[in-house]
Design an enzyme around this catalytic site. Structure first.
Site, short mmCIF file in Angstrom:
data_model
loop_
_atom_site.label_atom_id
_atom_site.label_comp_id
_atom_site.label_asym_id
_atom_site.label_seq_id
_atom_site.Cartn_x
_atom_site.Cartn_y
_atom_site.Cartn_z
N CYS A 3 54.46 68.08 34.69
CA CYS A 3 55.61 68.95 34.89
C CYS A 3 56.04 69.48 33.53
CB CYS A 3 56.75 68.19 35.56
SG CYS A 3 57.51 66.92 34.50
N GLU B 205 52.73 60.25 32.64
CA GLU B 205 52.44 60.71 31.29
C GLU B 205 53.36 60.06 30.25
OE1 GLU B 205 52.01 64.38 34.03
OE2 GLU B 205 53.06 62.46 34.00
N HIS C 51 57.62 59.32 34.71
CA HIS C 51 56.35 59.91 35.07
C HIS C 51 55.21 59.20 34.34
CE1 HIS C 51 57.99 64.02 36.67
NE2 HIS C 51 58.52 62.96 37.25
N CYS D 241 57.19 66.72 31.09
CA CYS D 241 56.08 65.93 30.56
C CYS D 241 55.26 66.76 29.57
CB CYS D 241 55.20 65.42 31.68
SG CYS D 241 55.95 64.06 32.64
#
Length: 236
Positions: free
Chosen positions: A93, A63, A61, A96
Site C-alpha cells: 500500500c 512489509e 502490515h 508501506c
C-alpha cells in the site's frame, strides 16, 4: 524426473515453510483475500548462502513487520551489502511503499526486488503513486510469473512427496492483466484494469477499459498478451 521425496529433512528452511494450502489461498491471483503473505530471501555480501523465511500481516502490515525484524536482528550489519527478494501476495500500500523507501534510504547497501501476485487497491491514487515512487527510487517491482510461482513452491512450501514440480498453474492471462496495470501505474497512466467480485458465485471478474494513452505507451508485447491488439498477419 520428479523426485519422490518432499523437501529434504536436512533443509534448514523446513520448519519455516508454509503449507501447500496456504500457498494456494494466498498467491492465487483470482483470490482477493484481505491477509498478506510475504516470502523472502536474504543474501549477504559475496556469500552464496540464501536465508529464507515467511511472514504475514499482524496488527502491522507484512512489509513493516519485515523491516522492523530485519533491522533489529543481532547480526544485522549495515555496512555489508545485502540483496533481498520479496514474494508478496499483495503489492505494498502507499504507506508501506513510503516505509520501504525510508528503510532503503537509511540502508544504501540493501538492494530490494519485489514480486507481487496481485495489485492492492490499484484504483486508489495514493497506492498508485506509492508504487510508482517505489520504482522511481530504484526498487524493482514485477508481477509474479510462472517462473516465480515454481521457485516459491520449491523453496518455501512444504510440498508432499513427489509434488516438487506440481505447483498450482494459474492462467498466464491473469498475470499479464496485472502486468498491464502495473505498467499503467509506473508510466503514470489512468487505470486500465477493473476487478470485481461476485459474492454469490465467488467469481473474480476482470475487465479492461483501455484509452488511447494505453495503446500509445504500453509495450506492444503486453498489449498482445492481454488481447488488446492483434498480431500482424502477412499473407503471401
Amino acid at each position: 524426473m520428479t523426485s519422490k521425496k518432499g523437501p529434504s529433512t536436512g533443509d534448514g528452511t523446513l520448519r519455516r515453510r508454509i503449507t501447500p494450502w496456504e500457498f494456494e489461498i494466498f498467491f492465487d491471483p483470482r483470490e482477493l483475500r484481505k491477509e498478506t503473505c510475504l516470502l523472502y530471501e536474504i543474501k549477504w555480501g559475496t556469500s552464496h548462502r540464501i536465508w529464507r523465511n515467511s511472514g504475514q500481516n499482524t496488527t502491522k502490515h507484512a512489509e513493516v513487520n519485515f523491516i522492523e525484524k530485519f533491522t533489529s536482528e543481532r547480526n544485522f550489519c549495515p555496512s555489508v551489502s545485502c540483496s533481498i527478494t520479496w514474494f508478496l501476495s499483495w503489492s505494498p500500500c502507499w504507506e508501506c511503499s513510503k516505509a520501504i523507501r525510508e528503510f532503503l534510504s537509511q540502508h544504501p547497501n540493501v538492494i530490494l526486488v519485489i514480486y507481487v501476485a496481485r495489485l492492492f487497491h490499484h484504483m486508489d491514487q495514493q497506492n498508485r503513486e506509492g508504487l510508482r515512487d517505489l520504482v522511481l527510487s530504484g526498487v524493482t517491482v514485477q508481477i509474479m510469473s510462472v517462473s516465480e510461482y515454481g521457485h516459491c513452491w520449491r523453496n518455501f512450501v512444504n510440498y508432499p512427496p513427489g509434488e516438487e514440480a506440481r505447483w498450482p498453474r494459474y492462467p498466464p492471462l491473469w498475470m499479464m492483466l496485472y502486468a498491464l496495470e502495473l505498467h499503467c501505474i509506473i508510466l503514470g497512466l489512468p487505470p486500465c484494469l477493473k476487478i470485481s467480485r461476485r459474492r454469490q458465485s465467488q467469481l473474480t471478474l476482470f475487465s479492461l477499459t483501455p484509452q488511447n494513452c494505453h495503446y500509445q505507451m504500453i509495450p506492444p508485447h503486453i498489449l498482445l498478451a492481454t488481447g488488446l491488439i492483434q498480431p500482424y498477419v502477412t499473407w503471401r
